[in-house]
Design an enzyme around this catalytic site. Structure first.
Site, PDB file in Angstrom:
ATOM      1  N   TRP A 110       0.801  -1.229   0.000  1.00  0.00           N
ATOM      2  CA  TRP A 110       0.000   0.000   0.000  1.00  0.00           C
ATOM      3  C   TRP A 110       0.837   1.284   0.000  1.00  0.00           C
ATOM      4  O   TRP A 110       0.276   2.373  -0.020  1.00  0.00           O
ATOM      5  CB  TRP A 110      -0.961   0.021   1.194  1.00  0.00           C
ATOM      6  CG  TRP A 110      -0.392  -0.417   2.515  1.00  0.00           C
ATOM      7  CD1 TRP A 110      -0.592  -1.635   3.118  1.00  0.00           C
ATOM      8  CD2 TRP A 110       0.452   0.321   3.400  1.00  0.00           C
ATOM      9  NE1 TRP A 110       0.090  -1.697   4.305  1.00  0.00           N
ATOM     10  CE2 TRP A 110       0.736  -0.506   4.519  1.00  0.00           C
ATOM     11  CE3 TRP A 110       1.011   1.605   3.374  1.00  0.00           C
ATOM     12  CZ2 TRP A 110       1.540  -0.106   5.584  1.00  0.00           C
ATOM     13  CZ3 TRP A 110       1.807   2.001   4.436  1.00  0.00           C
ATOM     14  CH2 TRP A 110       2.068   1.163   5.519  1.00  0.00           C
ATOM     15  N   ASN A 111       2.146   1.189   0.064  1.00  0.00           N
ATOM     16  CA  ASN A 111       2.894   2.447   0.228  1.00  0.00           C
ATOM     17  C   ASN A 111       3.137   3.194  -1.084  1.00  0.00           C
ATOM     18  O   ASN A 111       3.210   4.420  -1.087  1.00  0.00           O
ATOM     19  CB  ASN A 111       4.204   2.215   0.992  1.00  0.00           C
ATOM     20  CG  ASN A 111       5.115   1.227   0.337  1.00  0.00           C
ATOM     21  OD1 ASN A 111       4.685   0.414  -0.490  1.00  0.00           O
ATOM     22  ND2 ASN A 111       6.384   1.271   0.677  1.00  0.00           N
ATOM     23  N   LYS A 154      -2.754  -7.604  -8.501  1.00  0.00           N
ATOM     24  CA  LYS A 154      -3.631  -7.356  -7.336  1.00  0.00           C
ATOM     25  C   LYS A 154      -2.991  -6.335  -6.399  1.00  0.00           C
ATOM     26  O   LYS A 154      -1.951  -6.592  -5.812  1.00  0.00           O
ATOM     27  CB  LYS A 154      -3.848  -8.644  -6.546  1.00  0.00           C
ATOM     28  CG  LYS A 154      -4.873  -8.452  -5.429  1.00  0.00           C
ATOM     29  CD  LYS A 154      -4.771  -9.513  -4.342  1.00  0.00           C
ATOM     30  CE  LYS A 154      -3.883  -9.134  -3.195  1.00  0.00           C
ATOM     31  NZ  LYS A 154      -4.356  -8.007  -2.386  1.00  0.00           N
ATOM     32  N   SER A 170       5.541  -7.514   2.963  1.00  0.00           N
ATOM     33  CA  SER A 170       6.276  -7.786   4.204  1.00  0.00           C
ATOM     34  C   SER A 170       7.025  -9.122   4.126  1.00  0.00           C
ATOM     35  O   SER A 170       6.698  -9.990   3.310  1.00  0.00           O
ATOM     36  CB  SER A 170       5.292  -7.813   5.366  1.00  0.00           C
ATOM     37  OG  SER A 170       4.367  -8.856   5.149  1.00  0.00           O
ATOM     38  N   GLU A 186      10.222  -8.815  -3.130  1.00  0.00           N
ATOM     39  CA  GLU A 186      10.793  -7.548  -2.648  1.00  0.00           C
ATOM     40  C   GLU A 186      10.172  -7.301  -1.287  1.00  0.00           C
ATOM     41  O   GLU A 186       8.996  -6.948  -1.194  1.00  0.00           O
ATOM     42  CB  GLU A 186      10.442  -6.412  -3.618  1.00  0.00           C
ATOM     43  CG  GLU A 186      11.044  -6.554  -5.003  1.00  0.00           C
ATOM     44  CD  GLU A 186      12.550  -6.361  -5.016  1.00  0.00           C
ATOM     45  OE1 GLU A 186      13.118  -5.911  -4.003  1.00  0.00           O
ATOM     46  OE2 GLU A 186      13.171  -6.695  -6.045  1.00  0.00           O
ATOM     47  N   CYS A 229      10.075   0.964   1.956  1.00  0.00           N
ATOM     48  CA  CYS A 229      10.868  -0.219   2.330  1.00  0.00           C
ATOM     49  C   CYS A 229      12.323   0.184   2.525  1.00  0.00           C
ATOM     50  O   CYS A 229      13.003  -0.309   3.426  1.00  0.00           O
ATOM     51  CB  CYS A 229      10.745  -1.278   1.259  1.00  0.00           C
ATOM     52  SG  CYS A 229      11.148  -0.673  -0.387  1.00  0.00           S
ATOM     53  N   GLU A 268      11.160  -3.602  11.650  1.00  0.00           N
ATOM     54  CA  GLU A 268      10.872  -2.536  10.677  1.00  0.00           C
ATOM     55  C   GLU A 268       9.693  -1.709  11.189  1.00  0.00           C
ATOM     56  O   GLU A 268       8.569  -2.204  11.252  1.00  0.00           O
ATOM     57  CB  GLU A 268      10.509  -3.167   9.329  1.00  0.00           C
ATOM     58  CG  GLU A 268      10.244  -2.148   8.262  1.00  0.00           C
ATOM     59  CD  GLU A 268       9.739  -2.750   6.950  1.00  0.00           C
ATOM     60  OE1 GLU A 268       8.988  -3.728   6.970  1.00  0.00           O
ATOM     61  OE2 GLU A 268      10.097  -2.184   5.902  1.00  0.00           O
TER      62      GLU A 268
HETATM   63  P1  NAD Z   1       1.762  -7.186   3.179  1.00  0.00           P
HETATM   64  O1  NAD Z   1       2.764  -8.275   3.090  1.00  0.00           O
HETATM   65  O2  NAD Z   1       0.819  -7.203   4.315  1.00  0.00           O
HETATM   66  O3  NAD Z   1       0.841  -7.161   1.884  1.00  0.00           O
HETATM   67  C1  NAD Z   1       1.365  -7.009   0.587  1.00  0.00           C
HETATM   68  C2  NAD Z   1       0.393  -7.599  -0.420  1.00  0.00           C
HETATM   69  O4  NAD Z   1       0.298  -9.005  -0.229  1.00  0.00           O
HETATM   70  C3  NAD Z   1      -1.031  -7.068  -0.324  1.00  0.00           C
HETATM   71  O5  NAD Z   1      -1.551  -6.915  -1.628  1.00  0.00           O
HETATM   72  C4  NAD Z   1      -1.747  -8.180   0.418  1.00  0.00           C
HETATM   73  O6  NAD Z   1      -3.147  -8.223   0.189  1.00  0.00           O
HETATM   74  C5  NAD Z   1      -1.064  -9.400  -0.152  1.00  0.00           C
HETATM   75  N1  NAD Z   1      -1.127 -10.618   0.668  1.00  0.00           N
HETATM   76  C6  NAD Z   1      -1.330 -10.717   2.006  1.00  0.00           C
HETATM   77  N2  NAD Z   1      -1.280 -12.003   2.403  1.00  0.00           N
HETATM   78  C7  NAD Z   1      -1.003 -12.735   1.290  1.00  0.00           C
HETATM   79  C8  NAD Z   1      -0.769 -14.112   1.046  1.00  0.00           C
HETATM   80  N3  NAD Z   1      -0.829 -15.022   2.031  1.00  0.00           N
HETATM   81  N4  NAD Z   1      -0.458 -14.509  -0.202  1.00  0.00           N
HETATM   82  C9  NAD Z   1      -0.375 -13.614  -1.203  1.00  0.00           C
HETATM   83  N5  NAD Z   1      -0.591 -12.288  -1.051  1.00  0.00           N
HETATM   84  C10 NAD Z   1      -0.898 -11.853   0.187  1.00  0.00           C
HETATM   85  O7  NAD Z   1       2.601  -5.840   3.108  1.00  0.00           O
HETATM   86  P2  NAD Z   1       2.058  -4.347   3.266  1.00  0.00           P
HETATM   87  O8  NAD Z   1       1.744  -4.120   4.703  1.00  0.00           O
HETATM   88  O9  NAD Z   1       1.023  -4.079   2.234  1.00  0.00           O
HETATM   89  O10 NAD Z   1       3.352  -3.496   2.830  1.00  0.00           O
HETATM   90  C11 NAD Z   1       4.345  -3.095   3.719  1.00  0.00           C
HETATM   91  C12 NAD Z   1       5.557  -3.987   3.586  1.00  0.00           C
HETATM   92  O11 NAD Z   1       6.004  -4.013   2.248  1.00  0.00           O
HETATM   93  C13 NAD Z   1       6.736  -3.482   4.399  1.00  0.00           C
HETATM   94  O12 NAD Z   1       7.363  -4.558   5.035  1.00  0.00           O
HETATM   95  C14 NAD Z   1       7.673  -2.892   3.336  1.00  0.00           C
HETATM   96  O13 NAD Z   1       9.022  -2.844   3.685  1.00  0.00           O
HETATM   97  C15 NAD Z   1       7.423  -3.825   2.205  1.00  0.00           C
HETATM   98  N6  NAD Z   1       7.837  -3.209   0.947  1.00  0.00           N
HETATM   99  C16 NAD Z   1       8.956  -3.682   0.320  1.00  0.00           C
HETATM  100  C17 NAD Z   1       9.405  -3.087  -0.856  1.00  0.00           C
HETATM  101  C18 NAD Z   1      10.618  -3.594  -1.589  1.00  0.00           C
HETATM  102  O14 NAD Z   1      10.765  -3.267  -2.763  1.00  0.00           O
HETATM  103  N7  NAD Z   1      11.500  -4.362  -0.972  1.00  0.00           N
HETATM  104  C19 NAD Z   1       8.708  -1.997  -1.384  1.00  0.00           C
HETATM  105  C20 NAD Z   1       7.574  -1.532  -0.718  1.00  0.00           C
HETATM  106  C21 NAD Z   1       7.142  -2.154   0.451  1.00  0.00           C
END
Ligand code: NAD
Length: 468
Positions: A143-144, A167, A219, A240, A274, A371
């Site tokens: 979502w960021n 998605k 995450s 990522e 991130c 984090e």
């Molecule tokens: P999240 O892992 O909760 O969700 C990310 C996505 O995964 C959402 O679309 C969610 O609906 C989906 N999802 C959730 N459970 C799932 C499953 N079991 N199987 C498949 N998809 C599933 O992360 P968030 O809270 O949306 O984002 C924040 C995190 O993302 C932070 O940890 C941040 O560091 C990381 N992030 C990393 C990068 C990078 O490039 N390394 C970039 C941006 C954000």
């Protein structure tokens, strides 16, 4: 009220059920998104599978469509930006900039060559190495940065000849659904499908046999679920994941010269990046000066709704994340840290948290070890540089790091010892479509961007033609 449709097989699909999307600046309902059913997901995956043979066969058409997509995103940057601000919270100017980043990625991959190499050409054989796309790609975003993360994935996936089901996060689906609507006019039906729903929808995508590759940003915890879901079917994955980026100041750093860079590399997007600086290691001799300089900036940074003129720091996007930041700050203070600036939520209905600088943070405090992903930065004093390097590396995270010094050579020598995907010197957060980006250790598998990122979306085929 923003309401957009999913894009499945080139058509608009409103879906039976919908879910609310909140504006984090007010916590009022700002829009509604379709809740993709199992049948609709099946339809999206089967549309992507049907579109694959023609799409993979015509590289010139792919380049043309990606260029047209870049142009459309550029034209719609203000509209997409407004939608990003409404659901994610960042200031309008940055939100528009995020959409423009989407344009850069689409344009970059429209023009990137797929490698093809002759490795033998003699009387015995003609041997060539070519690329083959993988098939249907599931792209899942956080979502960021909803729009730029989506473009970072769809551009290389489509350029390599795959088709995509995308998605977005259920917290920020609207700008991505709108992106899908806009791009219907440039991609043949089924090439890019956009569906919206909760975490369970992501899980259904990653388990589905029609998917051959998963590109996921989110995450660490979810990344591990994605890797597990991919394993039985040996789907290819690019992950990522989260970061806990350290910045290390060397003892020759000039505090006045580095304070702005460190502050904004930590607090941009209200810390929800991130690759933001999430902990700072500073020599004891510079500790107080740096803490004061960062705290001054934290106190004077304009916090407010992204739609408000002059606002530089918006709300925390989700209520659970807001509560988490509050909890980590409170725990640090309970353990003896000093909130030199901020330390608490701001009044009002939105998810606003005062930009927080923490000094005197003890080892073993969660805000250092985990984090925080929010506007709160711990500053940790060190006596021996070796201890700072060990602390920087002493974590499962390994996304990026930065070293700050008046002597770039000396900084680079330290940077080379850090276990991370990107090491910056006297800067942080600098990224672009040609620069590989990915995490070491638990921060990810594979990279995005550049020819290295493109390589995550194809397999090699060796073509051996016998002669003689
Ligand atoms: P999240 O892992 O909760 O969700 C990310 C996505 O995964 C959402 O679309 C969610 O609906 C989906 N999802 C959730 N459970 C799932 C499953 N079991 N199987 C498949 N998809 C599933 O992360 P968030 O809270 O949306 O984002 C924040 C995190 O993302 C932070 O940890 C941040 O560091 C990381 N992030 C990393 C990068 C990078 O490039 N390394 C970039 C941006 C954000």
């Amino acid at each position: 009220m923003s309401e957009y449709t999913m894009t499945i097989g080139g058509a608009a699909v409103a879906g039976g059920d919908t879910f609310d999307v909140l504006n984090p600046a007010t916590n009022a309902v700002h829009g509604r998104a379709p809740e993709c059913s199992r049948d609709e997901l099946e339809a999206a995956l089967s549309a992507a599978a049907s579109a694959f043979p023609a799409w993979r066969a015509d590289e010139a058409a792919r380049r043309e469509a990606l260029s047209a997509a870049a142009k459309l995103v550029k034209e719609a940057a203000a509209e997409l930006g407004a939608e990003i601000t409404a659901e994610q919270g960042k200031p309008l100017r940055e939100a528009k900039y995020e959409a423009m980043a989407g344009e850069s990625w689409l344009g970059y991959f429209a023009n990137l060559e797929l490698p093809r190499e002759v490795i033998q050409d003699d009387k015995r054989a003609f041997v060539e190495v070519v690329t083959r796309p993988l098939g249907v790609v599931a792209a899942i975003t956080p979502w960021n940065f909803p729009v730029s993360s989506a473009c970072t994935k769809i551009a290389p996936a489509l350029a390599a000849g795959n088709t995509v089901v995308l998605k977005p996060s259920p917290f920020t689906p609207l700008a991505t659904l709108r992106l899908g609507e806009l791009l219907r006019s440039v991609f043949p039906p089924g090439v890019l499908n956009v569906v919206s729903g909760g975490d369970a929808l992501g899980a259904q995508m990653t388990e589905h046999p029609a998917v051959r590759k998963i590109t996921f940003t989110g995450s660490v915890a979810t990344g591990k679920c994605v890797a597990a879901a991919a394993a039985p079917d040996l789907k290819r994955i690019t992950l990522e994941l989260g970061g806990n980026d350290p910045a290390i100041l060397l003892d020759d750093a000039e505090v006045d010269a580095v304070a702005d860079g460190i502050f904004w590399s930590s607090f941009a997007n209200s810390g929800q990046i991130c690759s933001a600086i999430k902990r700072v290691y500073v020599p004891e001799s510079l500790h107080d000066a740096l803490v004061d300089a960062l705290a001054d900036r934290a106190r004077s940074a304009p916090v407010g709704p992204g739609t408000e003129k002059g606002s530089r720091l918006g709300p925390i996007t989700t209520r659970p994340q807001f509560e988490r930041v509050r909890e980590l700050v409170e725990e640090a203070v309970a353990k003896g840290a000093r909130a030199v600036a901020g330390g608490a939520p701001l009044d009002g209905p939105g998810n606003f948290f005062a930009p927080t600088v923490l000094a005197g943070v003890a080892d073993g405090t969660r805000i250092v070890d985990e984090e925080q992903f929010g506007p709160a930065l711990p500053v940790i004093a060190y006596r021996d540089l070796e201890d700072a390097v060990a602390a920087a590396n002493g974590t499962h995270f390994g996304l990026d790091a930065s070293v700050w010094s008046a002597d770039p050579e000396r900084a680079e020598a330290v940077a080379g010892r850090l276990e991370c995907g990107t090491a910056w010197i006297n800067t942080h957060l600098m990224q672009g479509p040609s620069q590989p980006f990915g995490g070491a250790k638990w921060s990810g598998i594979g990279v995005e961007n550049g020819p290295w990122g493109l390589a995550g979306f194809y397999e090699l085929q060796t073509r051996y033609r016998a002669r003689g």
